[in-house]
Design a protein around this motif. Structure first.
Motif, PDB file in Angstrom:
ATOM      1  N   ASP A   1      44.409  23.670  49.873  1.00 25.61           N
ATOM      2  CA  ASP A   1      44.133  25.034  50.334  1.00 25.61           C
ATOM      3  C   ASP A   1      42.643  25.319  50.147  1.00 25.61           C
ATOM      4  O   ASP A   1      42.219  25.902  49.145  1.00 25.61           O
TER       5      ASP A   1
ATOM      6  N   GLY B   1      40.661  26.864  52.585  1.00 25.82           N
ATOM      7  CA  GLY B   1      40.211  28.044  53.313  1.00 25.82           C
ATOM      8  C   GLY B   1      39.298  27.766  54.491  1.00 25.82           C
ATOM      9  O   GLY B   1      38.673  28.698  55.016  1.00 25.82           O
TER      10      GLY B   1
ATOM     11  N   ALA C   1      35.797  29.542  58.429  1.00 26.97           N
ATOM     12  CA  ALA C   1      36.658  30.137  57.405  1.00 26.97           C
ATOM     13  C   ALA C   1      37.916  30.724  58.050  1.00 26.97           C
ATOM     14  O   ALA C   1      37.857  31.361  59.104  1.00 26.97           O
ATOM     15  N   VAL C   2      39.049  30.515  57.391  1.00 24.93           N
ATOM     16  CA  VAL C   2      40.317  30.980  57.946  1.00 24.93           C
ATOM     17  C   VAL C   2      40.598  32.436  57.592  1.00 24.93           C
ATOM     18  O   VAL C   2      41.504  33.046  58.159  1.00 24.93           O
ATOM     19  N   GLU C   3      39.843  32.974  56.665  1.00 29.87           N
ATOM     20  CA  GLU C   3      40.050  34.370  56.276  1.00 29.87           C
ATOM     21  C   GLU C   3      39.862  35.275  57.486  1.00 29.87           C
ATOM     22  O   GLU C   3      38.895  35.180  58.223  1.00 29.87           O
ATOM     23  N   GLY C   4      40.818  36.147  57.707  1.00 27.30           N
ATOM     24  CA  GLY C   4      40.748  37.051  58.838  1.00 27.30           C
ATOM     25  C   GLY C   4      41.680  36.675  59.974  1.00 27.30           C
ATOM     26  O   GLY C   4      42.039  37.521  60.788  1.00 27.30           O
ATOM     27  N   TRP C   5      42.080  35.398  60.017  1.00 24.76           N
ATOM     28  CA  TRP C   5      43.030  35.027  61.087  1.00 24.76           C
ATOM     29  C   TRP C   5      44.199  34.205  60.597  1.00 24.76           C
ATOM     30  O   TRP C   5      45.215  34.115  61.281  1.00 24.76           O
TER      31      TRP C   5
ATOM     32  N   GLY D   1      46.807  34.495  57.998  1.00 21.69           N
ATOM     33  CA  GLY D   1      47.359  35.395  57.001  1.00 21.69           C
ATOM     34  C   GLY D   1      48.655  34.916  56.378  1.00 21.69           C
ATOM     35  O   GLY D   1      49.301  35.654  55.632  1.00 21.69           O
TER      36      GLY D   1
ATOM     37  N   ASP E   1      51.408  33.473  54.000  1.00 24.51           N
ATOM     38  CA  ASP E   1      51.606  33.244  52.572  1.00 24.51           C
ATOM     39  C   ASP E   1      52.344  31.921  52.457  1.00 24.51           C
ATOM     40  O   ASP E   1      53.581  31.878  52.420  1.00 24.51           O
TER      41      ASP E   1
ATOM     42  N   ARG F   1      43.772  24.679  45.125  1.00 21.55           N
ATOM     43  CA  ARG F   1      42.607  25.399  45.631  1.00 21.55           C
ATOM     44  C   ARG F   1      41.382  24.488  45.481  1.00 21.55           C
ATOM     45  O   ARG F   1      41.046  24.050  44.379  1.00 21.55           O
TER      46      ARG F   1
ATOM     47  N   THR G   1      37.305  23.151  47.204  1.00 25.32           N
ATOM     48  CA  THR G   1      36.130  23.408  48.022  1.00 25.32           C
ATOM     49  C   THR G   1      35.909  22.198  48.905  1.00 25.32           C
ATOM     50  O   THR G   1      35.696  21.085  48.392  1.00 25.32           O
TER      51      THR G   1
END
Length: 475
Positions: free
Chosen positions: A6, A8, A14-18, A20, A22, A66, A68
Motif C-alpha cells: 500500500d 499510495g 498519487a491515488v489520494e482523491g480517486w 477511496g 477501504d 505501508r 514508500t
C-alpha cells in the motif's frame, strides 16, 4: 498469505482523491483475516506479521504494508516516476550513496548471499518431506501412486480404453441433441472415472449442464463470477492434481478473456464450456447472443477452440481437451438440438484432425465449409441443391485451430479446389483465410425472438445458402 504493498502511488500519480476503497475492510468482508497496516520497511514487523499469518486460523491472510515506492531514491522516492520509469544513471548513483551501497552492479556481498542462500535448508526440508512420503507410500501404495500420477498430469492407465469406449458410444449416436446436452452426457461417463475432473458453472449449471451424477464436492458453484471462475481454474491447474472445467454462456467469455489468455500463455490444461453459442440462444437477445466470440477466441495463441456439430464431435472435443496437457480448450456448444450426422469409420477418426470431408458426392461443383450448428444447415442445403442437379461437397470444421496445424497436404485435400462457401452463425470475415468466395453468417448484433425466427431473420437457412451457392456458380 498475501502482502498488500500500500504505497499510495499509481502510474498516474498519487491515488489520494480517486482511490477511496477501504481495502482491508473489503478483504475482511470476503472472509479474510487482515493484519496491519504495518511499516513495510520494518523487517522485524514483517517477520512478526508473517509468523502470525502462518498460525492456523482457517482463513487466508492479508498483510497490509505501508511503504514508500522507490524508498532511498533522493528525487524519485514516493513518486510515480519510481513506478514506470528507469531511475537513470545520476539517480542510481545518488540512491547508492543514500543507501550506503558501495558494491558494483550485480555483485552480492558474501554475508548477504549467505543469509539468503536457502539451498541447504530447502534440500533438508525436501528430504524430510520425501521421507514422510516414502513412509506414506509404504503404508498406502495405491494412494501414493495415484497422487504421483495426478500431480504429474498423466491420465489413468485405462484412459485409452475409456476414451475409445466413449468415442465409440457417441459415434453411433443417432439422436438429435443440443451439443450442451451431449457434453453433459459425455461428462456422465467421464466424471465417475476421472476423479481429477473438477467442474462447475458461473451460476448457470442448469443451462451449461456441467454437472454429472454424484459429482458432490467436485462441482463448484462459482456464482456470477466468470472471471473469478476462470482465474480459479488457472490456479487449480497450476497447483496440479486436478483438471478444472467451468461453464458459462459464450458471450460471457468476454468477462473471462484475460484469464483464458493467461491459461494459454501458461500452457494450462483447463476446459471452458461455453454454451448458448450463437443467435440460436433466442429470446435473451443480442446482449446474450454470441456473434464475434468464436472468431475472437480463435485468435488467442495456444487456445484450442471446438465448435462441434453433434454428439460425436462433442465427445471427441472433450477427449481432446483432456489429452491436451499444455493447452487450454474452449468448447462452444449449442442451446438448440442439432441433427446427428452419419459418418464412416474413417470420417469419425478424422474429427480429431479438426476438419474433414463429411459428404463428397460425385461431380461436385462447390464446397460448403461449416462449423457447429451450421453443419446440419449445410447438409440440408446440399440436399436441396441436389434436387436442382447441383452437387456440392460438405466439410465439417469442428476445430479450425486444430485443423490449421495439420500438414498442408491434408488441409488441401479437405478444402479441395472447388469454389468454397463458408457458413457459421457468427461474423464472416474470418472465412477469407480459407479462400472462401462467399460466406453466410451474422455480421451485426442479434435480435430477441425464438431461435428459428432469429435464424430466418438473419438468413441463416438452407434456402439462403442454396441461393448463395447458385450466385457463386452463376457468376
Amino acid at each position: 498469505v498475501a502482502l498488500y504493498d500500500d504505497n499510495g502511488i499509481s502510474i498516474d500519480g498519487a491515488v489520494e482523491g480517486w482511490f477511496g476503497d477501504d481495502t482491508p475492510a473489503r478483504f475482511r468482508a470476503c472472509g479474510w483475516r487482515v493484519i496491519g497496516p504495518i511499516d513495510g520497511h520494518d523487517l522485524a514487523a514483517l517477520d512478526a506479521a508473517i509468523a502470525s499469518a502462518k498460525q492456523p486460523s482457517g482463513k487466508p491472510t492479508l498483510i497490509v504494508c505501508r511503504t514508500t515506492i522507490g524508498a532511498g531514491a533522493p528525487t524519485r522516492g514516493g513518486s510515480a516516476k519510481a513506478h514506470g520509469e528507469p531511475l537513470g544513471a545520476d539517480e542510481i548513483a545518488a540512491t547508492r550513496q543514500a543507501l550506503g551501497w558501495n558494491h558494483p552492479p550485480f555483485e552480492i556481498p558474501a554475508e548477504i548471499r549467505a543469509q539468503w542462500d536457502a539451498r541447504a535448508s530447502g534440500a533438508r526440508r525436501q528430504g524430510e518431506w520425501q521421507a514422510r512420503f516414502n513412509a506414506y507410500r509404504s503404508e498406502f501404495p495405491e494412494l501414493a501412486a495415484e497422487f504421483e500420477r495426478r500431480m504429474s498430469g498423466a491420465l489413468p492407465d485405462d484412459w485409452q480404453d475409456l476414451r475409445a469406449s466413449v468415442l465409440e458410444q457417441f459415434a453411433q449416436a443417432t439422436e438429435n441433441v443440443a451439443t450442451r446436452k451431449a457434453s453433459q452426457q459425455v461428462l456422465a461417463l467421464l466424471g465417475p472415472r476421472l476423479h481429477e475432473l473438477l467442474g462447475g458453472s458461473a451460476d448457470l449449471t442448469g443451462s451449461n449442464l456441467t454437472d454429472f451424477p454424484d459429482a458432490g464436492p467436485r462441482h463448484i458453484h462459482y456464482g456470477v463470477r466468470e472471471f473469478g471462475m476462470a482465474a480459479i481454474m488457472n490456479g487449480v491447474a497450476l497447483h496440479g492434481g486436478w483438471i478444472p472445467y467451468g461453464g458459462t454462456f459464450l458471450t460471457f467469455s468476454d468477462y473471462s478473456r484475460n484469464a483464458i489468455r493467461m491459461a494459454a500463455l501458461m500452457k494450462l490444461r483447463v476446459v471452458h464450456v461455453f454454451t448458448h453459442d450463437s443467435i440460436g440462444l433466442g429470446e435473451d437477445g443480442p446482449t446474450h447472443q454470441s456473434v464475434e466470440h468464436a472468431a475472437s477466441l480463435r485468435l488467442i495463441p495456444n487456445l484450442e477452440v471446438w465448435r462441434p456439430c453433434d454428439a460425436a464431435e462433442t465427445a471427441l472435443a472433450w477427449t481432446a481437451a483432456l489429452d491436451a496437457l499444455h493447452m487450454p480448450s474452449a468448447l462452444l456448444l449449442s442451446r438448440q438440438a442439432l441433427p446427428a450426422q452419419t459418418r464412416s469409420v474413417e470420417q469419425t477418426q478424422a474429427i480429431a484432425r479438426g476438419g474433414y470431408v463429411l459428404s463428397e458426392p460425385a461431380g461436385a461443383r462447390a464446397t460448403l465449409l461449416a462449423t457447429g450448428s451450421e453443419v446440419g444447415l449445410a447438409m440440408r442445403a446440399q440436399q436441396l441443391l441436389a434436387q436442382q442437379g447441383i452437387a456440392v461437397r460438405v466439410v465439417s470444421l469442428p476445430s479450425v485451430t486444430r485443423f490449421d496445424r495439420q500438414d498442408a497436404a491434408y488441409r488441401a485435400t479437405v478444402l479441395g479446389t472447388l469454389p468454397r462457401i463458408g457458413v457459421e452463425a457468427g461474423v464472416t470475415r474470418w472465412w477469407g483465410q480459407y479462400g472462401c468466395v462467399a460466406a453466410l453468417g451474422v455480421d451485426s448484433f442479434g435480435e430477441s425472438a425464438p431461435a428459428p425466427a432469429v435464424f430466418e431473420y438473419f438468413g441463416l437457412t438452407a434456402a439462403k445458402l442454396v441461393e448463395t451457392v447458385r450466385g457463386v456458380l452463376d457468376a
